[in-house]
Design an enzyme around this catalytic site. Structure first.
Site, mmCIF file in Angstrom:
data_model
loop_
_atom_site.group_PDB
_atom_site.id
_atom_site.type_symbol
_atom_site.label_atom_id
_atom_site.label_comp_id
_atom_site.label_asym_id
_atom_site.label_seq_id
_atom_site.Cartn_x
_atom_site.Cartn_y
_atom_site.Cartn_z
ATOM 1 N N ASP A 141 0.840 -1.194 0.000
ATOM 2 C CA ASP A 141 0.000 0.000 0.000
ATOM 3 C C ASP A 141 0.875 1.244 0.000
ATOM 4 O OD1 ASP A 141 -2.684 1.303 2.133
ATOM 5 O OD2 ASP A 141 -2.343 1.426 -0.037
ATOM 6 N N LYS A 144 2.667 3.484 -5.712
ATOM 7 C CA LYS A 144 2.151 2.456 -6.641
ATOM 8 C C LYS A 144 3.214 2.032 -7.656
ATOM 9 C CE LYS A 144 -1.050 3.348 -3.997
ATOM 10 N NZ LYS A 144 -0.993 2.564 -2.716
ATOM 11 N N ASP A 169 -3.207 -2.984 -2.535
ATOM 12 C CA ASP A 169 -4.288 -2.008 -2.501
ATOM 13 C C ASP A 169 -4.214 -1.136 -3.759
ATOM 14 O OD1 ASP A 169 -5.251 0.865 -0.485
ATOM 15 O OD2 ASP A 169 -6.483 -0.575 -1.566
ATOM 16 N N ASN A 170 -5.314 -0.522 -4.143
ATOM 17 C CA ASN A 170 -5.360 0.527 -5.174
ATOM 18 C C ASN A 170 -4.973 0.075 -6.571
ATOM 19 O OD1 ASN A 170 -3.775 2.060 -2.562
ATOM 20 N ND2 ASN A 170 -5.852 2.657 -3.115
HETATM 21 C C1 LIG Z 1 9.502 2.729 -0.998
HETATM 22 C C2 LIG Z 1 8.825 3.000 0.281
HETATM 23 N N1 LIG Z 1 9.294 2.466 1.427
HETATM 24 C C3 LIG Z 1 8.642 2.731 2.583
HETATM 25 N N2 LIG Z 1 7.549 3.531 2.702
HETATM 26 C C4 LIG Z 1 7.087 4.067 1.582
HETATM 27 C C5 LIG Z 1 7.683 3.833 0.330
HETATM 28 N N3 LIG Z 1 6.985 4.494 -0.620
HETATM 29 C C6 LIG Z 1 5.992 5.133 0.013
HETATM 30 N N4 LIG Z 1 6.049 4.884 1.332
HETATM 31 C C7 LIG Z 1 5.112 5.348 2.341
HETATM 32 O O1 LIG Z 1 3.884 4.655 2.075
HETATM 33 C C8 LIG Z 1 2.801 5.589 2.048
HETATM 34 C C9 LIG Z 1 2.435 5.864 0.644
HETATM 35 C C10 LIG Z 1 1.271 5.497 0.168
HETATM 36 C C11 LIG Z 1 0.906 5.805 -1.247
HETATM 37 N N5 LIG Z 1 -0.529 5.598 -1.359
HETATM 38 C C12 LIG Z 1 -1.218 6.317 -2.217
HETATM 39 O O2 LIG Z 1 -0.677 7.129 -2.958
HETATM 40 C C13 LIG Z 1 -2.691 6.167 -2.209
HETATM 41 C C14 LIG Z 1 -3.434 7.131 -2.884
HETATM 42 C C15 LIG Z 1 -4.824 7.056 -2.900
HETATM 43 C C16 LIG Z 1 -5.585 8.073 -3.623
HETATM 44 C C17 LIG Z 1 -6.641 7.720 -4.452
HETATM 45 C C18 LIG Z 1 -7.366 8.692 -5.146
HETATM 46 C C19 LIG Z 1 -7.041 10.045 -4.993
HETATM 47 F F1 LIG Z 1 -7.737 10.998 -5.627
HETATM 48 C C20 LIG Z 1 -5.993 10.403 -4.146
HETATM 49 C C21 LIG Z 1 -5.266 9.433 -3.473
HETATM 50 C C22 LIG Z 1 -5.493 6.020 -2.241
HETATM 51 C C23 LIG Z 1 -4.730 5.049 -1.555
HETATM 52 O O3 LIG Z 1 -5.334 4.029 -0.894
HETATM 53 C C24 LIG Z 1 -3.344 5.103 -1.550
HETATM 54 O O4 LIG Z 1 -2.652 4.109 -0.891
HETATM 55 C C25 LIG Z 1 3.328 6.834 2.729
HETATM 56 O O5 LIG Z 1 3.202 6.682 4.129
HETATM 57 C C26 LIG Z 1 4.788 6.819 2.285
HETATM 58 O O6 LIG Z 1 5.614 7.548 3.153
HETATM 59 MG MG LIG Z 2 -3.987 2.497 -0.429
#
Ligand SMILES: Cc1ncnc2c1ncn2[C@@H]1O[C@H](/C=C/CNC(=O)c2cc(-c3ccc(F)cc3)cc(O)c2O)[C@@H](O)[C@H]1O
Ligand SMILES: [Mg+2]
Length: 214
Positions: A141, A144, A169-170
């Protein structure tokens, strides 16, 4: 100074959830995100699918990529058997700080190991650093675009065994097209799409469950 959304989410947990009661923490976050401020937790609808996959698998070792505020971390850990372990990776220190407090409020510190760092850095260290032999379940999650490279890294590090489950997820919104193509085409996975909705909205989204065939 202005608070951040994760800080306000934590405040809602501390105000509305009962200490030591993980389901009340999950409920407090869902209420906050549905009625106050949307946040990117897997949410209640997809969360029920997550619950059923975890309960059916009864995993001993779980890896979560992308802790954020710890919603799915708490949701998964609340269903794990007594000696099971959940390792969750989060590279944003501010989010890690919030997640740590959410996990503590739920009383799940003993089941959850929150590691501040990137998946690329820590997946190769799973065995030597955490004594992990194999992963029974990986919940993806995080960003992406990292789903596919991290899946290949998990394979290369020998962390997947016959029957290991990847749950992503997603896969529709925001989407991870390259990952989806890979797991659906690869003869090494049996993949299944669970249609649902983007958390707290009516937009389509879903979880992809992919069983590693060895
Ligand atoms: C390589 C690496 N290593 C470690 N941590 C890592 C990492 N890469 C990212 N992270 C961590 O994980 C989370 C990031 C989550 C990204 N999730 C989403 O972008 C997301 C977006 C939506 C969404 C949907 C429609 C919209 F209009 C806007 C947003 C829904 C979701 O459910 C999502 O998960 C965040 O806590 C980030 O710091
Ligand atoms: Mg998500």
């Amino acid at each position: 100074t202005q608070s951040t959304r994760p800080q306000r989410l934590l405040g809602a947990v501390q105000k509305n959830a009962t200490r030591g009661d993980p389901r009340s923490v999950v409920k407090a976050i869902d209420e906050f995100c549905r009625h106050k401020e949307w946040a990117m937790n897997v949410g209640d609808e997809k969360g029920c699918i997550l619950d059923s996959v975890v309960s059916e698998l009864n995993p001993a070792t779980v890896l979560e990529l992308g802790t954020y505020c710890g919603y799915s971390t708490v949701r998964i850990a609340s269903l794990l058997p007594p000696h099971a372990k959940l390792i969750t990776l989060e590279f944003n220190p501010d989010y890690a700080k919030i997640a740590c407090q959410v996990i503590a409020w739920a009383g799940l510190e003993d089941k959850i190991q929150l590691v501040e760092g990137s998946s690329a850095e820590w997946i190769p260290k799973m065995k030597e650093h955490f004594g992990v032999k194999m992963l029974d379940l990986v919940f993806m999650d995080h960003w992406k675009d990292d789903y596919l490279p991290d899946t290949k890294l998990l394979e290369d590090c020998g962390l997947l065994r016959k029957g290991s489950v990847l749950l992503a997820d997603n896969v529709i919104c925001p989407g991870s097209p390259d990952y989806l193509k890979y797991v659906r085409r690869s003869p090494r996975y049996k993949s299944q799409y669970f249609r649902s909705h983007l958390e707290y909205t009516k937009a389509e989204d879903g979880l992809e469950k992919s069983v590693f065939l060895g």
